[in-house]
Design a protein around this motif. Structure first.
Motif, PDB file in Angstrom:
ATOM      1  N   ASP A 128       0.821  -1.212   0.000  1.00  0.00           N
ATOM      2  CA  ASP A 128       0.000   0.000   0.000  1.00  0.00           C
ATOM      3  C   ASP A 128       0.854   1.261   0.000  1.00  0.00           C
ATOM      4  O   ASP A 128       0.403   2.321  -0.428  1.00  0.00           O
TER       5      ASP A 128
ATOM      6  N   ASP B 289      -6.745   5.679  -9.549  1.00  0.00           N
ATOM      7  CA  ASP B 289      -7.036   4.515  -8.690  1.00  0.00           C
ATOM      8  C   ASP B 289      -6.308   4.535  -7.359  1.00  0.00           C
ATOM      9  O   ASP B 289      -6.568   3.687  -6.515  1.00  0.00           O
ATOM     10  N   THR B 290      -5.373   5.486  -7.143  1.00  0.00           N
ATOM     11  CA  THR B 290      -4.613   5.503  -5.894  1.00  0.00           C
ATOM     12  C   THR B 290      -4.695   6.859  -5.214  1.00  0.00           C
ATOM     13  O   THR B 290      -4.960   7.878  -5.852  1.00  0.00           O
TER      14      THR B 290
ATOM     15  N   PRO C 236     -10.751   2.885  -6.793  1.00  0.00           N
ATOM     16  CA  PRO C 236      -9.684   2.253  -5.998  1.00  0.00           C
ATOM     17  C   PRO C 236      -9.333   0.857  -6.514  1.00  0.00           C
ATOM     18  O   PRO C 236     -10.218   0.049  -6.788  1.00  0.00           O
ATOM     19  N   SER C 237      -8.008   0.593  -6.632  1.00  0.00           N
ATOM     20  CA  SER C 237      -7.574  -0.720  -7.128  1.00  0.00           C
ATOM     21  C   SER C 237      -6.973  -1.579  -6.025  1.00  0.00           C
ATOM     22  O   SER C 237      -7.288  -2.765  -5.912  1.00  0.00           O
TER      23      SER C 237
ATOM     24  N   ALA D  58      -5.761  -0.045  -2.511  1.00  0.00           N
ATOM     25  CA  ALA D  58      -6.119   0.500  -1.198  1.00  0.00           C
ATOM     26  C   ALA D  58      -7.374   1.361  -1.323  1.00  0.00           C
ATOM     27  O   ALA D  58      -7.586   2.004  -2.353  1.00  0.00           O
ATOM     28  N   PRO D  59      -8.224   1.374  -0.297  1.00  0.00           N
ATOM     29  CA  PRO D  59      -9.459   2.161  -0.361  1.00  0.00           C
ATOM     30  C   PRO D  59      -9.190   3.654  -0.437  1.00  0.00           C
ATOM     31  O   PRO D  59      -8.156   4.139   0.043  1.00  0.00           O
ATOM     32  N   ILE D  60     -10.114   4.390  -1.041  1.00  0.00           N
ATOM     33  CA  ILE D  60     -10.059   5.846  -1.129  1.00  0.00           C
ATOM     34  C   ILE D  60     -11.412   6.376  -0.686  1.00  0.00           C
ATOM     35  O   ILE D  60     -12.449   5.917  -1.158  1.00  0.00           O
ATOM     36  N   ALA D  61     -11.400   7.332   0.219  1.00  0.00           N
ATOM     37  CA  ALA D  61     -12.658   7.879   0.746  1.00  0.00           C
ATOM     38  C   ALA D  61     -13.201   8.955  -0.179  1.00  0.00           C
ATOM     39  O   ALA D  61     -12.436   9.669  -0.841  1.00  0.00           O
TER      40      ALA D  61
ATOM     41  N   VAL E 115     -16.157   8.547  -5.693  1.00  0.00           N
ATOM     42  CA  VAL E 115     -15.554   7.206  -5.670  1.00  0.00           C
ATOM     43  C   VAL E 115     -16.544   6.205  -6.263  1.00  0.00           C
ATOM     44  O   VAL E 115     -17.716   6.180  -5.866  1.00  0.00           O
TER      45      VAL E 115
ATOM     46  N   GLY F 220     -17.028   1.986  -7.994  1.00  0.00           N
ATOM     47  CA  GLY F 220     -16.512   0.632  -7.846  1.00  0.00           C
ATOM     48  C   GLY F 220     -15.684   0.163  -9.017  1.00  0.00           C
ATOM     49  O   GLY F 220     -14.753  -0.630  -8.867  1.00  0.00           O
TER      50      GLY F 220
END
Length: 233
Positions: free
Chosen positions: A57, A181-182, A200-201, A203-206, A213, A215
């Motif tokens: 990450d 994606d990051t 996001p690929s 790590a999650p992104i808020a 955001v 899927g």
């Protein structure tokens, strides 16, 4: 690259405030973030070091100098940054030579942008040699402009790559939609003043103000991108 392009009636007839779409490459359009991690693990294993999975990450989405520098420091490997950069690019290039899978929805989105003559740029932290190999998966006329990480003095998370791309396309950053994606890429695009779609690929992104955001790219089309810009003006 075959795809189904929506009929014009599916898009707003009114002139859009959207001036350009700027897209990241690894993990956004092509499913290669895992390839980079595999290359890093293999190169450092050959140097006698095992990488901790939690580091993935940390290195994802960043410039080669930052990712490789972090891994050298974390492992204590006896190798210079220029040396390991060559090894990583060699290993990654060998892997993509066996084929690069596109992310779901990528081919359809790019075909739609091209069909409606939306100015597009590929903006990546990857080096030019890698970008040119991956471009073979898309075709020569997919993007109006491509920006590589080794062509800009300060790459992501600095805003420079996106500011450069917008300027070259004659677009205002605030009227550019960026697909990333990051967190590193999102930070760069937001610092440039662009409207961001995060997919996001690794790590999650808020979600945040000025950022949406989703899927997958299957949720993104031209009408969606236009609406993001017009909502702000």
């Amino acid at each position: 690259m075959t795809s189904t392009v929506p009929a014009p009636s599916a898009l707003t007839a009114e002139d859009s405030a959207l001036q350009a779409v700027l897209l990241d490459m690894d993990g956004t359009l092509v499913d290669t973030e895992g390839f980079w991690w595999d290359a890093e693990k293999e190169v450092f294993a050959a140097l006698g070091h095992q990488l901790d999975e939690s580091w993935r990450d940390v290195v994802v989405g960043g410039p080669m100098t930052r990712s490789a520098g972090f891994l050298i420091e974390s492992t204590g490997a006896d190798i210079t940054l220029p040396e390991v950069t060559v090894l990583l690019n060699d290993r990654f290039e060998a892997r993509i030579g066996r084929g690069v899978p596109l992310m779901p929805g990528a081919a359809r989105l790019l075909a739609e942008l091209r069909a409606y003559d939306v100015p597009t740029a590929l903006v990546s932290a990857s080096h030019r040699r890698i970008i040119d190999r991956i471009l073979e998966s898309f075709g020569p006329d997919t993007f109006d402009l491509t920006v590589a990480g080794d062509e800009i003095a300060r790459t992501k998370p600095h805003p420079d790559p996106y500011l450069h791309a917008a300027a070259r396309l004659g677009a205002e950053p605030a009227r550019c939609a960026v697909v990333e994606d990051t967190a590193t890429g999102v930070a760069a695009a937001e610092a440039a003043g662009c409207r961001v779609v995060a997919v996001p690929s690794v790590a999650p992104i808020a979600a945040a103000d000025g950022r949406v955001v989703v899927g997958s790219l299957e949720e993104v089309d031209l009408a969606f991108l236009r609406s993001l810009i017009t909502a702000m003006h």
